[in-house]
Each structure stands twice: as C-alpha cells, then as structure tokens.
Design a protein around this motif. Structure first.
Motif, PDB file in Angstrom:
ATOM      1  N   ASP A  46      46.065  29.113  38.685  1.00 17.01           N
ATOM      2  CA  ASP A  46      46.254  30.550  38.469  1.00 17.01           C
ATOM      3  C   ASP A  46      44.922  31.150  38.023  1.00 17.01           C
ATOM      4  O   ASP A  46      44.636  31.258  36.833  1.00 17.01           O
ATOM      5  CB  ASP A  46      47.340  30.783  37.413  1.00 17.01           C
ATOM      6  N   LEU A  47      44.132  31.559  39.008  1.00 15.94           N
ATOM      7  CA  LEU A  47      42.812  32.101  38.692  1.00 15.94           C
ATOM      8  C   LEU A  47      42.915  33.499  38.083  1.00 15.94           C
ATOM      9  O   LEU A  47      42.001  33.936  37.386  1.00 15.94           O
ATOM     10  CB  LEU A  47      41.943  32.127  39.946  1.00 15.94           C
ATOM     11  N   SER A  48      44.020  34.189  38.324  1.00 15.98           N
ATOM     12  CA  SER A  48      44.207  35.505  37.700  1.00 15.98           C
ATOM     13  C   SER A  48      44.319  35.364  36.187  1.00 15.98           C
ATOM     14  O   SER A  48      43.724  36.140  35.430  1.00 15.98           O
ATOM     15  CB  SER A  48      45.462  36.183  38.264  1.00 15.98           C
ATOM     16  N   ALA A  49      45.078  34.380  35.730  1.00 22.32           N
ATOM     17  CA  ALA A  49      45.182  34.133  34.291  1.00 22.32           C
ATOM     18  C   ALA A  49      43.830  33.720  33.728  1.00 22.32           C
ATOM     19  O   ALA A  49      43.428  34.167  32.646  1.00 22.32           O
ATOM     20  CB  ALA A  49      46.232  33.053  34.028  1.00 22.32           C
ATOM     21  N   PHE A  50      43.124  32.878  34.446  1.00 27.30           N
ATOM     22  CA  PHE A  50      41.808  32.416  34.007  1.00 27.30           C
ATOM     23  C   PHE A  50      40.845  33.594  33.870  1.00 27.30           C
ATOM     24  O   PHE A  50      40.048  33.665  32.919  1.00 27.30           O
ATOM     25  CB  PHE A  50      41.279  31.392  35.001  1.00 27.30           C
ATOM     26  N   SER A  51      40.929  34.557  34.774  1.00 29.40           N
ATOM     27  CA  SER A  51      39.993  35.680  34.769  1.00 29.40           C
ATOM     28  C   SER A  51      40.164  36.580  33.548  1.00 29.40           C
ATOM     29  O   SER A  51      39.232  37.283  33.153  1.00 29.40           O
ATOM     30  CB  SER A  51      40.155  36.512  36.048  1.00 29.40           C
ATOM     31  N   LEU A  52      41.352  36.574  32.935  1.00 31.94           N
ATOM     32  CA  LEU A  52      41.552  37.373  31.732  1.00 31.94           C
ATOM     33  C   LEU A  52      40.834  36.777  30.536  1.00 31.94           C
ATOM     34  O   LEU A  52      40.434  37.494  29.612  1.00 31.94           O
ATOM     35  CB  LEU A  52      43.051  37.497  31.436  1.00 31.94           C
TER      36      LEU A  52
END
Length: 430
Positions: A42-48
């Motif tokens: 989950d790169l979206s979670a990582f980006s936060l």
C-alpha cells in the motif's frame, strides 16, 4: 555491502508501515549501512508517512532505497522488477510481521534451478511478554533446505532485539529536553502544527496569526502538553482530569488525527472547552515524532507510538487494541511487569491503575467510558525535568512516578538499537 529486501503489508492502519519505515531509516543511518529494497503493498499509506513516495509508481527510488509495489504484475512492471534485481538478487529478506511474500519474490527465493542460499528473517511484532526472550533468534523451517528462516523479536530486555533508536527521533528527544531552547523550539513546532491543521487554539484570539508568527503563540514553555492518540471511547473522564489539573497549571491538549480525535473533542466541547485543545492533522512520521518528544504527558495507542513514549521517559498511558475476551490485558500486564522494577510501590500504584482501567474493555466504542484517572500522571508530568523548572518542589509521589518513567526509558536505550542489533545478527548468520 549487504542488500536487504524489507517486506510489508499494511494491515494495521499505518502501524506496520510506520515501523518498517522507521527501521529502514535507522538501518540507513548505520556506519556500515545495507542497501535496502522496500516491497510494500500500500504505497498510498506509505506516502502519508514519507511524502517522497509516489503511490502511482511501481518501482522508484526514495532516500536511496529502491521501493517496489507488492503487486508487480504486467509486462512493464515485470521489466522494472527484473531491472531492480538483475545484478543484485534477493538473498536476505526481512519479512515484517509474518506478512508473507509476493508471488514474484517467492519464485525467486525458491527457484529450484538456483542453488544459492537465501535467508529469511521474520521481524515480529513488539511485545513485553516473556515469549519474546524465548523466541528471539529462533530458527524456523521452510520448504527448501537452501532457504533458511529465523525469528527476530523487538522487545524490552537485553535478551531481545531491543527498540528502534532512529536518529531523527533521538535528536528530537535531545532537542526538547534542553530547557534553554525548549520554549522557542516548542513555539516553532506548535506554529507548524497550527498552520498544518488550519485550526485555532481554543483559548485566545491572539493565536489567530500563530501560523505566520510563532511569537504570537501562548507561552508554550509554561504549558503542560498532553498528547492524545488513542482509540474510540468516551474521553469525558480524561477531559475532567485535564480540566481539574488546568485549574493550577496551564495545559495544552494536542489531539492526534484518527479515531480518538472526534471522541476527545466531543468530550472537550461537552465540558465547556475548559483548556486549550488543538486538533492535529495527519502528520508525517518525523513531525509526529517531534510533537511526541516535545509533549509532557502521552496517551498513545499501537506498538510504534507506545515504544516512542516509553523511550521518551515521559509519563504515558497506553491503550492497547482490544481483542477477543479482553486478551489485550495480557499484553498490558506484561508491559507493566517490565516497568514495575523502575518505580517505588507508591509511585507505581497510579500508573498500574490507569493502564488497567483504560484497557479493561471488550470493544471500542465512542460510548465506552472507563474508570481511568490520569490526574496522577499529569502531576508526574509537571514534576519531571523541564516541566518542573521554576516551580515549587513537586509532591513526593509525583516526583517518584516521573523518575520511574525516566528510569524505564534509560533501561530501554541501554538495550541498544534494534537496527544495529539486527545487522549484527544478519552478519552472523548470512
């Protein structure tokens, strides 16, 4: 130079990726740092947590790491994946929290035509339970004799891998422990938080321009900062204790974004806004760490924030995730057992009572109201270090409680940096 593939599936909000991100930074800070490939689902979670991450890119370079999407499918993704491993095959894999392995990496590791030995280390969740000492570094079987597997457990004793002592967090602790600069540093940090949240402190119109002018903030060095990051529940009793404490000492509640924020703010509104409170937005990890390090009293949830609170040496209260049959109490009591030797019996009594009261529940709910009292922990926060500067001598119990938390933190730092302990172990077995 060793290359490590770090694997993470985001199954616990941001807790899993938060630990992996923190460990990656700590590994990269070592004198003999490994090369890292982070495989995340989950790169979206990582980006936060790390704004440099582009959720739309299957393979990218961030902070000198190669970051790959778990689901590398399709011809283009396969080509990018193959390029990432072409001259540097997967030989050492850190499987975080028994997350499993993507099919394409599984095929590499267990390729019957490749006789090169591989090593998988399962980094387990943090626990204070005694089994962490027993299972740490224990070997495990795989379906191939050429793929070895071991367990590596973080923990609270020298018999485990210890806790992550990443540089940014440790520098924040040092920065906000210095009385001569803590006030100015906290004003600057609070100004950033106000700017990020686009909200106002509730007790003074003078802070309307705080985001643009840190000098306009209230005298933050005279306030007790209470950071709240918990689960859904009725925070009325906690707000009442903060309000009672605020009658004698100026308080600022910093309420983290997430499940606890609407619950806490609702209780605060019902109580008539008895002290200033700031609803924080979701923050990147390093800014969050700075807020935690600058605070005097901490209500935290999850294992990563709990470990940061324990290392900070500040009075804190941990809300564990509720499990079937209130099994979370086993984890809480195990942590209390690790903490107890650092306190006198009198000083530990309010700590144990608060921890058990806030965790003795079967489920989370905005209507759940426990019997916890945080007033003794707030008094301990006021009695500790910088918060007590210039004030009259604190009561003996409060001072003793503050000293107990500080002693516990010192013992944890003495267990060493999990990142260094992990690299030392890998060089022994690879």
């Amino acid at each position: 130079m060793m290359t490590i593939d770090m694997l993470c599936r985001v199954v616990d909000n941001y807790g899993d990726i938060g630990v992996v991100y923190r460990l990656a930074r700590a590994l990269s800070e070592l004198d003999e740092a490994p090369r890292l490939r982070l495989v995340v689902d989950d790169l979206s979670a990582f980006s936060l947590l790390e704004p440099g991450i582009d959720p739309g890119r299957a393979v990218q370079s961030v902070r000198g790491w190669t970051v790959l999407s778990w689901a590398l499918t399709g011809p283009e993704s396969a080509a990018a994946r193959n390029a990432a491993y072409e001259d540097d095959p997967a030989l050492v894999v850190l499987e975080c929290f028994a997350c499993g392995r993507p099919d394409w990496l599984e095929a590499m590791l267990f390729d019957p035509s490749d006789a090169v030995a591989r090593t998988i280390v399962n980094l387990e969740y943090l626990t204070a339970e005694p089994y962490a000492d027993e299972f740490h570094r224990m070997p495990s079987l795989t379906r191939s004799r050429k793929v070895r597997k071991y367990m590596f457990l973080p923990g609270f004793t020298a018999a485990t891998g210890g806790l992550i002592l990443d540089g940014a967090f440790m520098r924040s602790l040092d920065r906000f422990s210095r009385a001569e600069s803590a006030g100015a540093d906290r004003r600057e940090l609070l100004a950033r938080a106000v700017h990020a949240s686009c909200r106002k402190l509730a007790d003074a119109a003078a802070v309307d321009a705080a985001a643009a002018d840190p000098a306009s903030l209230p005298a933050t060095e005279d306030r007790i900062w209470a950071l709240v990051f918990g689960y859904e529940r009725d925070y009325g009793r906690m707000v009442d204790d903060l309000a009672m404490f605020a009658q004698d000492r100026p308080v600022l509640a910093l309420v983290a974004g997430g499940k606890s924020q609407p619950c806490f703010m609702a209780a605060w509104e019902r109580a008539g806004r008895p002290f200033p409170a700031l609803a924080l937005p979701f923050l990147d990890q390093e800014t969050w760490d700075a807020i935690l390090a600058a605070s005097d009293f901490l209500v935290v949830r999850g294992e990563d924030s709990m470990s940061r609170a324990a290392l900070a040496g500040k009075p804190f209260l941990w809300q564990a995730y509720p499990q079937d049959g209130a099994h979370q109490l086993v984890k809480v009591k195990a942590l209390l057992d690790r903490m107890k030797p650092h306190f006198t019996a009198e000083a530990f009594r309010p700590v144990e009572a608060a921890f058990l009261a806030v965790n003795d529940r079967l489920r989370d709910s905005p209507l759940t109201c426990g019997s916890e009292r945080v007033l003794p922990l707030l008094e301990a926060a006021a009695a500790s270090g910088r918060a007590a500067a210039g004030r009259t001598a604190a009561r003996g119990t409060a001072r003793g409680t503050a000293e107990g938390f500080a002693s516990f933190a010192k013992s944890l730092s003495g267990n060493g940096n999990l990142a260094l302990n992990l690299m030392t172990y890998l060089r022994e077995i690879v």
